[in-house]
Design an enzyme around this catalytic site. Structure first.
Site, mmCIF file in Angstrom:
data_model
loop_
_atom_site.group_PDB
_atom_site.id
_atom_site.type_symbol
_atom_site.label_atom_id
_atom_site.label_comp_id
_atom_site.label_asym_id
_atom_site.label_seq_id
_atom_site.Cartn_x
_atom_site.Cartn_y
_atom_site.Cartn_z
ATOM 1 N N LYS A 1 0.846 -1.011 0.071
ATOM 2 C CA LYS A 1 0.080 0.092 0.103
ATOM 3 C C LYS A 1 0.251 1.020 -0.180
ATOM 4 C CE LYS A 1 -1.983 1.674 3.886
ATOM 5 N NZ LYS A 1 -1.436 2.787 4.329
ATOM 6 N N ASN A 2 2.189 1.396 0.552
ATOM 7 C CA ASN A 2 2.893 2.831 0.902
ATOM 8 C C ASN A 2 3.263 2.821 -0.229
ATOM 9 O OD1 ASN A 2 1.059 3.071 3.056
ATOM 10 N ND2 ASN A 2 2.832 2.898 4.907
ATOM 11 N N CYS B 1 -5.314 12.407 13.301
ATOM 12 C CA CYS B 1 -5.016 11.314 12.444
ATOM 13 C C CYS B 1 -5.266 10.428 14.292
ATOM 14 C CB CYS B 1 -4.272 10.972 11.586
ATOM 15 S SG CYS B 1 -2.953 9.315 12.412
ATOM 16 N N ARG C 1 1.023 13.993 13.495
ATOM 17 C CA ARG C 1 1.100 14.727 12.403
ATOM 18 C C ARG C 1 1.759 15.534 11.785
ATOM 19 N NH1 ARG C 1 -0.973 9.308 9.171
ATOM 20 N NH2 ARG C 1 1.342 8.746 8.945
ATOM 21 N N ASP D 1 5.311 0.355 11.662
ATOM 22 C CA ASP D 1 3.902 -0.481 11.111
ATOM 23 C C ASP D 1 4.353 -1.472 11.509
ATOM 24 O OD1 ASP D 1 3.361 2.327 10.160
ATOM 25 O OD2 ASP D 1 4.136 1.183 8.250
ATOM 26 N N ARG E 1 -8.364 -0.684 4.216
ATOM 27 C CA ARG E 1 -7.838 0.345 3.913
ATOM 28 C C ARG E 1 -6.436 -0.268 3.221
ATOM 29 N NH1 ARG E 1 -6.861 4.403 8.214
ATOM 30 N NH2 ARG E 1 -4.743 4.676 6.122
HETATM 31 C C1 EPZ Z 1 4.438 6.999 6.207
HETATM 32 O O1 EPZ Z 1 4.121 8.626 6.901
HETATM 33 C C2 EPZ Z 1 3.686 5.901 5.954
HETATM 34 N N1 EPZ Z 1 2.137 6.226 5.344
HETATM 35 C C3 EPZ Z 1 3.208 5.039 7.771
HETATM 36 O O2 EPZ Z 1 2.312 4.373 7.564
HETATM 37 C C4 EPZ Z 1 3.985 4.683 8.341
HETATM 38 O O3 EPZ Z 1 3.670 4.848 9.771
HETATM 39 C C5 EPZ Z 1 5.020 6.362 8.469
HETATM 40 O O4 EPZ Z 1 5.706 6.265 7.006
HETATM 41 C C6 EPZ Z 1 6.762 6.004 9.335
HETATM 42 O O5 EPZ Z 1 7.291 4.973 8.460
HETATM 43 C C7 EPZ Z 1 2.302 5.889 3.987
HETATM 44 O O6 EPZ Z 1 3.126 5.684 3.465
HETATM 45 C C8 EPZ Z 1 1.473 6.398 3.421
HETATM 46 P P1 EPZ Z 1 6.267 10.123 8.388
HETATM 47 P P2 EPZ Z 1 4.100 9.647 7.258
HETATM 48 O O7 EPZ Z 1 6.120 12.045 7.752
HETATM 49 O O8 EPZ Z 1 5.001 10.046 5.078
HETATM 50 C C9 EPZ Z 1 6.972 14.068 11.443
HETATM 51 C C10 EPZ Z 1 -0.114 2.912 7.569
HETATM 52 O O9 EPZ Z 1 -0.026 2.437 8.970
HETATM 53 N N2 EPZ Z 1 6.938 14.186 10.940
HETATM 54 O O10 EPZ Z 1 8.097 9.399 8.149
HETATM 55 O O11 EPZ Z 1 2.874 9.890 7.217
HETATM 56 C C11 EPZ Z 1 5.483 12.632 12.491
HETATM 57 O O12 EPZ Z 1 4.625 13.418 12.512
HETATM 58 C C12 EPZ Z 1 0.713 3.941 7.881
HETATM 59 O O13 EPZ Z 1 0.343 2.256 6.680
HETATM 60 C C13 EPZ Z 1 6.855 16.115 11.026
HETATM 61 O O14 EPZ Z 1 6.818 16.162 11.603
HETATM 62 O O15 EPZ Z 1 5.326 9.428 8.344
HETATM 63 C C14 EPZ Z 1 5.682 11.254 12.844
HETATM 64 O O16 EPZ Z 1 6.549 11.655 13.840
HETATM 65 C C15 EPZ Z 1 0.485 4.800 9.472
HETATM 66 N N3 EPZ Z 1 6.367 16.987 10.295
HETATM 67 C C16 EPZ Z 1 7.461 11.574 12.441
HETATM 68 O O17 EPZ Z 1 7.575 12.688 11.179
HETATM 69 C C17 EPZ Z 1 6.362 16.665 8.830
HETATM 70 O O18 EPZ Z 1 6.085 17.771 8.327
HETATM 71 C C18 EPZ Z 1 7.527 9.921 10.542
HETATM 72 O O19 EPZ Z 1 6.203 10.902 10.158
HETATM 73 C C19 EPZ Z 1 6.326 15.809 8.475
HETATM 74 C C20 EPZ Z 1 6.522 14.033 9.473
#
Ligand code: EPZ
Length: 432
Positions: A25-26, A128, A133, A319, A411
């Site tokens: 998915k991701n 969320c 996030r 995840d 999902r």
């Molecule tokens: C991706 O989310 C995945 N989603 C998530 O999978 C996964 O848990 C996550 O990466 C971490 O591996 C998809 O790929 C669609 P991040 P993403 O930006 O990109 C902080 C699932 O169950 N952050 O790597 O949204 C954030 O809050 C989902 O399939 C900021 O602070 O995650 C988090 O603490 C859930 N500011 C950390 O970085 C920003 O602008 C990592 O988030 C962006 C992120």
């Protein structure tokens, strides 16, 4: 009656046989979004049939993407689909709240829209279930490429003045998968060279980078924390495969570890989840890499307790944290599980407790004291990965489990009940 769907599980059966691993998915979501970068056709193979994919199709169609399905029955009728995406012209650069609020990743369209059309108006994704996030890294990254960004009534309004984005050197303060996807996509069409430091190294980022290269982008440093992107004036079509899902792979591996049995995870790519598999072996499960995938052989004995801490790739994936916690509920000791990626990703703890699990949480650390046996229970799914941890617990528990609100599962897990019941699980969806 719960309109959001329920799954019934009679626990206690071992899992034996073969489970085909779906496309990730991701990986599929950012690859689909990359279709906005070209006026030519992008064909994606092995796209999983999931609610998130259908939702993103709606979002892309809103921007003018034409999407056609090509029939591919795939592995034993459970395989993914081939989808063709064509965007001769982007007809709308606004991604409205109604569409973006349903799925956070749809915010990522901002990168391609800005790169190709030099302007975008995209709703902020909002909160969320797993934490706040924010999107600051995305916005700072795009600003570094010369975008002017304002927030207007809940929307990010981004413009690339003076004829487009301009390559730049930037460093993310913290690893972000989404921000890496977005800035990398945007940089492919910027003028000049972009260097992204502290880029996410998740295999899904590498998958997107390789697809962009197949579309004519110039990217080096793929799979490393330093991506170098030399902008080109346009991208072309490509035919590309979605990576097998490492989180689905880990989920079923943990399920077999819990129930006992012998299952081939067909098409799995063990190198994409090495840390999680190393931990699983330490807990006492045997893993064998075969040509067709990864074989999981489990005695059904209680697992050894091993501490884990979630980390960006190549560390233990957030995840898989909930699923690992399910496995640890029946361990022979006490396991400490630290979540470092998201601030509120222990929603499954209260639900696992309904099976008789003994878990205490202090800040970002959960301590799981293993019990001899779980008892079936009525539980409620909260987010995607939490939901599947309840399914795993139910498969191993004594008696009947009902998992409520399983729309979360749809999902992210393709044909979950079919895949598990073919291996001997007693699992079915209840008609509402
Ligand atoms: C991706 O989310 C995945 N989603 C998530 O999978 C996964 O848990 C996550 O990466 C971490 O591996 C998809 O790929 C669609 P991040 P993403 O930006 O990109 C902080 C699932 O169950 N952050 O790597 O949204 C954030 O809050 C989902 O399939 C900021 O602070 O995650 C988090 O603490 C859930 N500011 C950390 O970085 C920003 O602008 C990592 O988030 C962006 C992120």
């Amino acid at each position: 009656m719960d309109k959001m769907g329920r799954i019934r599980i009679a626990g206690g059966n071992q899992l034996n046989g073969e489970i085909p691993i779906s496309g990730a998915k991701n990986a599929a979501l950012p690859l689909m979004i990359a279709s906005l970068l070209t006026s030519e056709k992008l064909v994606l193979n092995n796209v999983p049939r999931l609610a998130d994919v259908r939702q993103l199709q709606l979002i892309l169609e809103n921007h003018g993407v034409g999407i056609g399905a090509q029939n591919t029955p795939g592995n034993k009728g459970l395989g993914g689909q081939t989808l063709a995406f064509s965007t001769p012209a982007i007809t709308n650069t606004c991604a409205p709240y109604e569409l973006v609020s349903a799925m956070r990743a749809s915010f990522w369209v901002i990168g391609p829209l800005l790169a190709r059309e030099h302007g975008a108006r995209v709703s902020l994704p909002g909160g969320c279930a797993i934490g706040t996030r924010p999107v600051d890294f995305f916005l700072d990254g795009l600003r570094a490429l010369g975008a002017e960004i304002e927030i207007d009534e809940g929307y990010v309004v981004a413009k690339a003045p003076r004829g487009g984005l301009v390559g730049a050197k930037l460093r993310f303060p913290k690893v972000s998968v989404g921000a890496t996807h977005v800035v990398m996509m945007a940089a492919t069409l910027a003028s000049g060279t972009t260097i992204i430091e502290n880029a996410a190294q998740e295999p899904e980022v590498g998958n997107l980078a390789r697809c962009l290269v197949a579309m004519g982008a110039k990217i080096s440093g793929i799979d490393s924390p330093r991506l170098v992107i030399e902008g080109v004036s346009s991208l072309h079509g490509a035919d590309f495969d979605v990576l097998p899902d490492r989180i689905e792979t880990g989920t079923y591996a943990f399920a077999v570890a819990m129930t006992g049995g012998n299952v081939l995870l067909a098409g799995a790519r063990p190198e994409t989840l090495r840390t999680a598999l190393d931990v699983l072996e330490l807990t006492g499960t045997t893993l064998q890499e075969e040509e067709g995938g990864l074989r999981v052989i489990a005695s059904g004995q209680r697992a050894r307790a091993i501490d884990v801490e979630t980390q960006p790739y190549p560390g233990f994936p957030t995840d898989l944290q909930a699923q690992y916690m399910a496995l640890m509920t029946r361990s022979t000791g006490t396991a400490k599980i630290r979540e470092t990626i998201f601030e509120n990703r222990f929603m499954h703890v209260a639900e696992l407790a309904r099976f008789g699990a003994r878990i205490s949480v202090e800040g970002q650390v959960a301590r799981v004291a293993g019990v001899i046996e779980l008892q079936g229970a009525q539980v409620m799914a909260t987010d995607l990965r939490a939901s599947v941890s309840l399914v795993i617990a139910g498969l191993a528990a004594k008696g009947e489990t009902i998992v409520n609100r399983i729309y979360h599962l749809d999902r992210g897990f393709e044909n979950l009940e079919e895949k598990l019941s073919r291996c001997g699980a007693d699992i079915s969806r209840l008609a509402d």
